[in-house]
Design a protein around this motif. Structure first.
Motif, short mmCIF file in Angstrom:
data_model
loop_
_atom_site.label_atom_id
_atom_site.label_comp_id
_atom_site.label_asym_id
_atom_site.label_seq_id
_atom_site.Cartn_x
_atom_site.Cartn_y
_atom_site.Cartn_z
N ALA A 105 0.82 -1.21 0.00
CA ALA A 105 0.00 0.00 0.00
C ALA A 105 0.86 1.26 0.00
CB ALA A 105 -0.93 -0.01 1.22
N THR A 106 1.95 1.25 0.79
CA THR A 106 2.83 2.42 0.83
C THR A 106 3.52 2.63 -0.52
OG1 THR A 106 3.22 1.97 3.18
CG2 THR A 106 4.70 3.53 2.10
N GLY A 107 3.92 1.52 -1.14
CA GLY A 107 4.54 1.64 -2.46
C GLY A 107 3.60 2.24 -3.49
N ARG A 108 2.34 1.79 -3.46
CA ARG A 108 1.37 2.36 -4.41
C ARG A 108 1.09 3.83 -4.10
NH1 ARG A 108 -3.83 -1.24 -5.36
NH2 ARG A 108 -4.08 0.46 -6.86
N ALA A 109 1.04 4.17 -2.80
CA ALA A 109 0.77 5.56 -2.43
C ALA A 109 1.93 6.48 -2.81
CB ALA A 109 0.47 5.65 -0.94
N LEU A 110 3.17 5.96 -2.70
CA LEU A 110 4.35 6.80 -2.96
C LEU A 110 4.79 6.76 -4.43
CD1 LEU A 110 6.50 6.06 0.20
CD2 LEU A 110 5.09 8.06 -0.25
N ARG A 111 4.17 5.91 -5.23
CA ARG A 111 4.56 5.84 -6.64
C ARG A 111 4.39 7.18 -7.35
NH1 ARG A 111 1.45 1.39 -8.72
NH2 ARG A 111 2.82 0.18 -7.37
N PRO A 112 3.27 7.91 -7.14
CA PRO A 112 3.19 9.23 -7.77
C PRO A 112 4.25 10.21 -7.26
CG PRO A 112 1.01 8.46 -7.08
CD PRO A 112 2.01 7.52 -6.48
N VAL A 113 4.62 10.08 -5.99
CA VAL A 113 5.67 10.96 -5.46
C VAL A 113 6.99 10.71 -6.17
CG1 VAL A 113 6.94 11.61 -3.39
CG2 VAL A 113 4.51 11.07 -3.22
N GLU A 114 7.31 9.45 -6.41
CA GLU A 114 8.55 9.13 -7.13
C GLU A 114 8.48 9.65 -8.56
OE1 GLU A 114 12.23 7.85 -8.21
OE2 GLU A 114 11.37 8.16 -6.22
N ALA A 115 7.29 9.53 -9.18
CA ALA A 115 7.15 10.06 -10.54
C ALA A 115 7.34 11.58 -10.55
CB ALA A 115 5.78 9.69 -11.10
N ILE A 116 6.79 12.26 -9.54
CA ILE A 116 6.96 13.72 -9.45
C ILE A 116 8.44 14.05 -9.24
CG2 ILE A 116 6.44 15.73 -8.03
CD1 ILE A 116 3.69 14.51 -7.52
N ARG A 117 9.12 13.31 -8.34
CA ARG A 117 10.53 13.58 -8.07
C ARG A 117 11.38 13.38 -9.33
NH1 ARG A 117 15.06 11.61 -7.98
NH2 ARG A 117 14.20 9.65 -8.75
N ALA A 118 11.11 12.27 -10.06
CA ALA A 118 11.90 11.99 -11.26
C ALA A 118 11.69 13.07 -12.32
CB ALA A 118 11.52 10.61 -11.81
N GLU A 119 10.44 13.54 -12.45
CA GLU A 119 10.17 14.57 -13.46
C GLU A 119 10.84 15.88 -13.07
OE1 GLU A 119 8.74 16.14 -16.96
OE2 GLU A 119 8.82 14.06 -16.27
N VAL A 120 10.76 16.26 -11.79
CA VAL A 120 11.40 17.50 -11.36
C VAL A 120 12.91 17.42 -11.53
CG1 VAL A 120 11.84 18.96 -9.35
CG2 VAL A 120 9.54 18.10 -9.77
N ALA A 121 13.49 16.24 -11.23
CA ALA A 121 14.93 16.07 -11.40
C ALA A 121 15.34 16.20 -12.86
CB ALA A 121 15.37 14.73 -10.82
N ALA A 122 14.45 15.83 -13.78
CA ALA A 122 14.79 15.88 -15.20
C ALA A 122 14.57 17.26 -15.81
CB ALA A 122 13.96 14.85 -15.97
N ILE A 123 13.89 18.16 -15.10
CA ILE A 123 13.61 19.49 -15.65
C ILE A 123 14.84 20.37 -15.48
CG2 ILE A 123 12.21 21.58 -15.39
CD1 ILE A 123 9.91 19.83 -14.52
N GLY A 124 15.33 20.90 -16.58
CA GLY A 124 16.48 21.80 -16.55
C GLY A 124 16.04 23.24 -16.74
N ASP A 125 17.03 24.15 -16.81
CA ASP A 125 16.69 25.56 -16.97
C ASP A 125 16.11 25.86 -18.33
OD1 ASP A 125 18.98 25.00 -18.30
OD2 ASP A 125 20.10 26.75 -17.61
N ARG A 126 16.25 24.93 -19.28
CA ARG A 126 15.68 25.14 -20.61
C ARG A 126 14.44 24.28 -20.84
NH1 ARG A 126 19.17 27.97 -23.81
NH2 ARG A 126 21.32 28.16 -23.07
N ASP A 127 13.99 23.56 -19.81
CA ASP A 127 12.81 22.68 -19.95
C ASP A 127 11.71 23.09 -18.99
OD1 ASP A 127 14.24 21.11 -21.80
OD2 ASP A 127 15.16 19.97 -20.17
#
Length: 506
Positions: free
Chosen positions: A229-251
């Motif tokens: 249950a915790t894994g399913r609940a935190l899966r969107p958080v990991e997706a948000i973290r990965a997307e934010v980490a991939a955003i650069g100053d030109r993206d």
């Protein structure tokens, strides 16, 4: 007649030697052991290697910590519940055994009272032994398994409980002994009946094993469900973290995934996307500002260079003087533009640091208007005796100067400056009105954008840079106020509202 029953729980019967580690000698070694354990724990926590090892072994993920916390909580509850069940079961079984032993003792007491006591007495199921002694301690009757033995003396076991020596029976186990006294025709006798706790021990062992197995299964189930249950609940958080980490100053146009649920994680995603919207807008404004500033600087620099080159090569001194005078005007324009850019940079760096010095706004308005000298259009001044606000006098003077410059450029006949204190809100209201052409409602916010000119050609000829109104609004915002455009009967009014913490009208 039989006397009242006297049932002995473990530790009952005749006094015997105390078991090691029990009684009065127990607290002192226990306290010493606690002190030694505390000292050892203190030394371990001060050891940097031990502390580093504990830090490395500590769970770092929210998923692991949540699972461990859930399992620990369930384990505590299960432990308490199992202990309560075992205690209740043990008490119930022992009560049943003691009841059987008491009934056996009462039956023997009735036989003794009636004078029918035999040398050998039968044993009921669950009874270990029966022994009857007279007032002198002589055995007058006993069960067959201890027939011929002397009076049984109680001994102390390792757990501190009193029992009877039954080595003659080839075994020794837990028991409860019930002792009662009965009157017989030949005198009083004491009846000892020992009841076996073998059944109770067996039931307790089986129950303990069953509870341990059930608890282990339940803990594993809770751990697995919590982990999943915790894994399913935190899966969107990991997706948000990965997307934010991939955003650069030109993206900055990228956005984090938006969960469909309406919970804290969805609100986190909305907040992150709103922040990215603001960052993208800020980046766009910065790039546009840099491009506009470069354009504004390039044009007068090109003109200035041309004038200087022509003045350097032209033979007529009068023409050279005119060219140098024009270059001086362009230099002054460049200087003014650079000063405006530096002020904008300072205002942007100030952020939310609001100036708090008391400023006599009435005197500031009067002094600023008088210091401008003769103007193309007369300025009508309407101010009260005193209005004081908190702020920066230099910046507030620059705000009024920019508004007056804008009003003079667009007025036909006159400019009106009013100052009042709004009694309802406690704010100081500064109005600068010109009787020139009206501003289209669609342009009333656009004029506060940097390098914006509604009449580009006229503004350039008269020295406008498109930064005066943006600077004025930034100054008002930093002071916790607002600057808006309103159409009034007298013309176009730029209305500035400033907090009047120190405001008063006399």
């Amino acid at each position: 007649m039989a006397e009242p029953d006297r049932a002995e729980a473990p530790g009952s019967g005749a006094p015997g030697p105390e078991a090691p580690g029990s009684g009065a000698s127990r607290p002192r070694p226990l306290a010493a052991a606690r002190r030694r354990a505390a000292a050892l724990g203190h030394r371990l926590t001060r050891n940097p290697r031990i502390a580093a090892l504990v830090d490395r072994l500590a769970p770092r993920s929210v998923r692991t910590r949540t699972t461990l916390a859930a399992c620990a909580s369930v384990a505590v509850v299960l432990l308490a519940a199992s202990a309560a069940v075992l205690l209740l079961l043990r008490a119930n079984l022992e009560r049943t055994v003691e009841t059987g032993a008491r009934e056996q003792a009462q039956a023997v007491a009735r036989l003794a009272a009636d004078g029918h006591l035999t040398v050998q007495l039968p044993l009921d199921h669950g009874t270990d032994f029966i022994q009857v002694t007279d007032a002198g301690g002589k055995v007058v009757a006993a069960s067959q398994n201890i027939a011929g033995r002397p009076t049984l003396a109680p001994t102390t076991t390792q757990d501190g409980h009193n029992t009877y020596d039954l080595h003659a029976l080839g075994e020794e186990h837990h028991q409860r002994v019930t002792t009662i006294t009965a009157d017989t025709p030949t005198g009083p006798v004491t009846i000892h009946v020992g009841a076996s706790l073998r059944t109770a021990d067996t039931a307790e062992d089986l129950t303990t094993a069953a509870l341990a197995a059930l608890s282990a299964v339940l803990l594993l189930t809770v751990g697995a469900l919590t982990w999943r249950a915790t894994g399913r609940a935190l899966r969107p958080v990991e997706a948000i973290r990965a997307e934010v980490a991939a955003i650069g100053d030109r993206d900055l146009d990228r956005r984090v995934p938006d969960p469909r649920s309406d919970d804290e994680i969805a609100r986190l995603a909305h907040t992150m996307n709103a922040m990215l919207d603001r960052l993208e807008a800020a980046g766009t404004r910065q790039r546009r500002f840099i491009a506009d500033a470069s354009h504004e600087l390039r044009s007068p620099l090109a003109v200035l260079r041309t004038q200087l080159e022509v003045a350097l090569t032209h033979p007529d001194p009068q023409v050279r003087a005119d060219l140098v005078a024009g270059a001086l005007e362009d230099t002054e324009r460049l200087q003014s533009l650079a000063a405006d850019l530096l002020l904008l940079a300072r205002l942007d760096a100030t952020g939310s640091d609001r100036p708090t010095e008391p400023v006599d706004l009435t005197e500031l308005v009067r002094t600023t208007v008088r210091a401008r000298g003769p103007q193309p259009h007369p300025v009508v001044l309407d101010t009260p005796d005193e209005i004081t606000v908190s702020g920066n006098a230099l910046w507030l003077g620059r705000l009024l100067t920019n508004l007056l410059d804008n009003a003079q450029r667009h007025a036909r006949h006159r400019v009106t400056v009013t100052l009042a204190l709004d009694a309802a809100s406690g704010r100081a209201v500064l109005g600068v009105t010109n009787d020139g052409s009206r501003i289209d409602p669609a342009d009333r916010e656009r004029i506060f954008e940097r390098f914006t000119r509604l009449d580009d050609a006229r503004s350039r000829d008269e020295g406008g840079t498109g930064l005066g109104l943006p600077i004025a609004r930034d100054i008002a915002t930093i002071h916790g106020g607002t600057l808006t455009v309103q159409e009034t009967e007298d013309g176009t009014t730029f209305r500035t509202c400033l907090p009047g913490e120190f405001g008063s009208v006399t």
